[in-house]
Motif scaffolding. Sequence first.
Motif, PDB file in Angstrom:
ATOM      1  N   TRP B 374       0.823  -1.211   0.000  1.00 27.44           N
ATOM      2  CA  TRP B 374       0.000   0.000   0.000  1.00 27.44           C
ATOM      3  C   TRP B 374       0.854   1.256   0.000  1.00 27.44           C
ATOM      4  O   TRP B 374       1.963   1.255   0.523  1.00 27.44           O
ATOM      5  N   TYR B 375       0.297   2.308  -0.568  1.00 21.04           N
ATOM      6  CA  TYR B 375       0.898   3.640  -0.622  1.00 21.04           C
ATOM      7  C   TYR B 375       2.315   3.582  -1.180  1.00 21.04           C
ATOM      8  O   TYR B 375       3.276   4.060  -0.589  1.00 21.04           O
ATOM      9  N   ILE B 376       2.402   2.992  -2.348  1.00 18.39           N
ATOM     10  CA  ILE B 376       3.688   2.815  -3.014  1.00 18.39           C
ATOM     11  C   ILE B 376       4.026   4.096  -3.769  1.00 18.39           C
ATOM     12  O   ILE B 376       3.221   4.585  -4.560  1.00 18.39           O
ATOM     13  N   ARG B 377       5.192   4.650  -3.500  1.00 17.11           N
ATOM     14  CA  ARG B 377       5.596   5.876  -4.184  1.00 17.11           C
ATOM     15  C   ARG B 377       7.071   5.818  -4.564  1.00 17.11           C
ATOM     16  O   ARG B 377       7.872   5.192  -3.873  1.00 17.11           O
ATOM     17  N   THR B 387       9.016   3.345  -1.917  1.00 18.16           N
ATOM     18  CA  THR B 387       8.645   3.084  -0.539  1.00 18.16           C
ATOM     19  C   THR B 387       7.183   2.666  -0.525  1.00 18.16           C
ATOM     20  O   THR B 387       6.457   2.881  -1.494  1.00 18.16           O
ATOM     21  N   GLY B 388       6.770   2.047   0.561  1.00 21.26           N
ATOM     22  CA  GLY B 388       5.375   1.641   0.690  1.00 21.26           C
ATOM     23  C   GLY B 388       5.175   0.940   2.011  1.00 21.26           C
ATOM     24  O   GLY B 388       6.111   0.833   2.827  1.00 21.26           O
ATOM     25  N   LEU B 389       3.957   0.487   2.224  1.00 22.89           N
ATOM     26  CA  LEU B 389       3.621  -0.198   3.474  1.00 22.89           C
ATOM     27  C   LEU B 389       3.145  -1.614   3.163  1.00 22.89           C
ATOM     28  O   LEU B 389       2.739  -1.899   2.038  1.00 22.89           O
ATOM     29  N   THR B 390       3.176  -2.456   4.183  1.00 25.76           N
ATOM     30  CA  THR B 390       2.458  -3.721   4.104  1.00 25.76           C
ATOM     31  C   THR B 390       1.077  -3.450   4.688  1.00 25.76           C
ATOM     32  O   THR B 390       0.908  -2.577   5.544  1.00 25.76           O
ATOM     33  N   ARG B 391       0.062  -4.163   4.219  1.00 27.43           N
ATOM     34  CA  ARG B 391      -1.300  -3.860   4.675  1.00 27.43           C
ATOM     35  C   ARG B 391      -2.137  -5.133   4.806  1.00 27.43           C
ATOM     36  O   ARG B 391      -2.019  -6.041   3.997  1.00 27.43           O
ATOM     37  N   ARG B 434      -4.010  -4.138  -5.556  1.00 31.63           N
ATOM     38  CA  ARG B 434      -4.669  -3.474  -4.430  1.00 31.63           C
ATOM     39  C   ARG B 434      -4.675  -1.969  -4.639  1.00 31.63           C
ATOM     40  O   ARG B 434      -5.680  -1.311  -4.458  1.00 31.63           O
TER      41      ARG B 434
END
Lengths: 504, 461
Positions: B374-377, B387-391, B434
């Motif tokens: 998530w929120y990959i930039r 960068t990004g998150l696991t969700r 996603r």
Amino acid sequence: MSLTQSRQVDPDFLALPLTAVSDAAIQTGLSLGASHVDIRVERVRTGILQLRDTTPETQIDGSVSGIGVRVIVNGAWGFASAPEISADKARELAKVAVAMAKTSGPLSTEEIALAPEPVYAGKTWVSEYEIDPFDVPGAEKIVRLAELNGSLLKSTAVNFASAASMFVKEQKHYADSYGTSTTQQRVRIQTHIEAFNVGENGFESIRTLAQPAGFGWEWMGNTAWNWDAEISELPTLLAEKVAAPSIVAGKYDLLIHPSNLWLTIHESIGHATELDRALGYEANYAGTSFATVDNLNKLQYGSSLMNITGDRVTPHGLSTVGYDDEGVEAQRWDIIKDGLLVGYQLDRRIASRAGRERSNGCAFADSPSHVPIQRMPNVSLQPNPTGPDFAGLVAGVEDGILIKGDNSWSIDMQRYNFQFTGQQFHRIKNGEIVGQVKDVAYQATTTDFWRSMKTVGGPSTYVLGGAFNCGKAQPGQIAAVSHGCPAAVFDKVNVLNTVAEAGK
Amino acid sequence: MIAPQELIERITAAADYEDCIVIVEAKTQANLRWASSTLTTNGVIAEQTVTVVAFVAVDGGIATGSITKTSVGLDEIAGIAKEAGLVARAAGKAEDQAPLLRDKTVGDWKGAHNATGPDIFSAFAPQLGDFFKKSKTDSIELFGYAEHTHQTTWVGSKGGLRLRHDQPAGRLEMTGKSHNRSRSTWEGRATRDFSDVDLAGVDAGIRQRLEWQSRSAAKAAGRYQTVLPAGSVADLLAYLLWTSPARDAAEGRSVYSKKGEAGKTRIGEVFANLPLNIYSDPTYKGLESSPFNVATSSGPFSSVFDNGLPQEKWEFIKDGKLHGLVSTRSVEKATGIPYGSGGDNVIMDIPGGAGDLNAQIAKVKSGLLLTTLWYIRMVDPVTSLLTGLTRDGVYEIKDGEVIGAVNNFRWNESPVDLLGRIASAGATKVTATREFEDLGRTATPDVIFDDFNMSTVSQAN
């Protein structure tokens, strides 16, 4: 500067059968058993102009128009939209929306109710701008961007330049079964200019700090923003950036310029204080929030210097309107007061669900095809009335980094962990700027970060920043929003080296 | 409103310049959205765009300009044709000039748009209602979204193009939360018509994952062998493709440029440690997409001069090597990088890849299993560092079995670098992204990456 009085809604929008269309939808909806009907007749025109060096690469002139009808039947929503603007189509859409509400009924256990709002009949509102970008000949716009890019390309530090300008005119007629009817017109513009250097070690770029705002083409002159001055400094800044040493990862005091801080406010405060998110309505998509309702008036969000307001009234604000997309009058309110969480962003449905007396007017739909949902107002950090000017802020930093301009951004789905980069990173030692560094990303947890805010700049450091591309909801909607803020200093923030992060 | 075909005939006839391409896109959609196991919003949507692209002879070449509107009335036809011509003249000679395709027919030109609507959910919606009830009984909250779209695209020109394509698309997403929302998981499905959506399977998946979260442990940041399900592999490919214009690479300003060698790209260089392929193919089963190229405006990824060209298989990575970049015919002429329009779907396959997600989990001795990214930039375009998150669920794997949940992470990784760290992969399957729905239709395998950089811990769940 206020030219609002002289600005009118364009005659060709007013010439559309706005009243006939909205009356048709409202009467049809009510006659079919709806307890509430609202309708928007919209036309949104978007222009995009992109130059690669001094040549146009992309030109788009698009307009989207249509009708969106929303009803409540037996406590359930129904919505239908179409691109044709006529009374017959409005009646047909009201029927489809009522049928959709009846189909939805069995799947809905929450009874939809709207918080009350006074009736505003026949209101008109137009944003503050001087020159409609669509009245400016295409060739003139190209010449201005080519001139700015061309000026960059004169420097040996700049191998390539790109300019991207986007301008929007939004026209909206809203009416509902309470008797409110509003007709509004807003204009906004965003221009980014980027200079590229290509060398032995790859490429590097730097982008202008100019922010998007609710201006017309006058924004591209040198009055509201001094483009010529900013462009003249860019090649030197780029050359310095190319030659700059890579940052040593660790903890640094950060002096964050408004051109960077607006985005941190947007992500870590703006989205976190949307009440629909906090309640879970966005759990599948945009996410939720750590700032849940049990935290209201209890959570120390940041240091006592932190005062955050929400508003839809700031002149030239991207979220500024006269009335929202549920007929609620524009307002201004506190979200964080002396560091304490005291408010949320609301639309009429969420306000009612949360037992509030009134919505604070945050409903917005980005096109006639989409339902209004709670979207972000202008969320702004207030300057310290007695805070230092920019030079004073720099002088107060012993060992830190000044960050200017936004670049990469990312935050988790509950708005805890964020990581941002920037356009320029200037090392500060003993109160003086000593040169650029590069490869900087700062990473923190929202409340740790805001609690570490130790100096807030005075009014002279305040800038209205913002974005055109804030996303939320399914189907996806895009909104423009402003964030005003002063420069501020944060104590010992985690700084990563992006080259080291990429290395394996 | 005037029928699209008639509109195209009339506008192209009214255009008094070299050529005129009119693109009409008609879209209908039905959608349902829910939260806490109750419907929150819905919509029945009809949209249309009419784009008029003018090609006007000017000093030294052809200028182009385009105007897009939702609808064009009979009294507006001459006006829009003229206006597009004026935009072209203002722009001056186009840099991307190439010969225009003429006299070609594809598809059923005359047929009307085949609209979708709420009926597409006639079997699905009652089933969804049953799952809402069941979830409430079991203290599970369901959040999600279902959308079905039909889009018809007509491309017609003064020069005799009469092209039509019909594209169905649909997706179902479901987030399940339990235990005061301290546990969360996600399931996504891509579909063309909802007939193949297995809600019982989605429900079973959610229940299994929520149960896996009954045991949880804290895990520090660090590098882990990590299993990414197919959908998150697809999300990870997005920026690889979005930074792939050939001209940028040739100018030295992309991750695909050869550092320090002006004008040279990395085409031919080995990117992956396995002979994998990443490509688009309009005939790929389950991901069928437009057989011809459509461009309403020019830019780094497209040229209006290339409208109507056949959309063929485009190979980005072939046998583990960088093979192609997105190139227009004019960029091909300038750089030598062959024309390739990137296509409307993305497929990744890894020769030898076999088995489902459980088969991949079974191969891991010690590592992590993710659910989604998530929120990959983009952080650094030089290395393509993202960068990004696991969700919605990170699990610890020990000796081939999931032993419980761990916290979420912020990760910093370059997909270019990750292509060289593939330990193993499963069979390619049609999947749902996603985050990056706009990547289009995707088919990817579940992949095990070595040393995935979990940079910091995220408290989010």
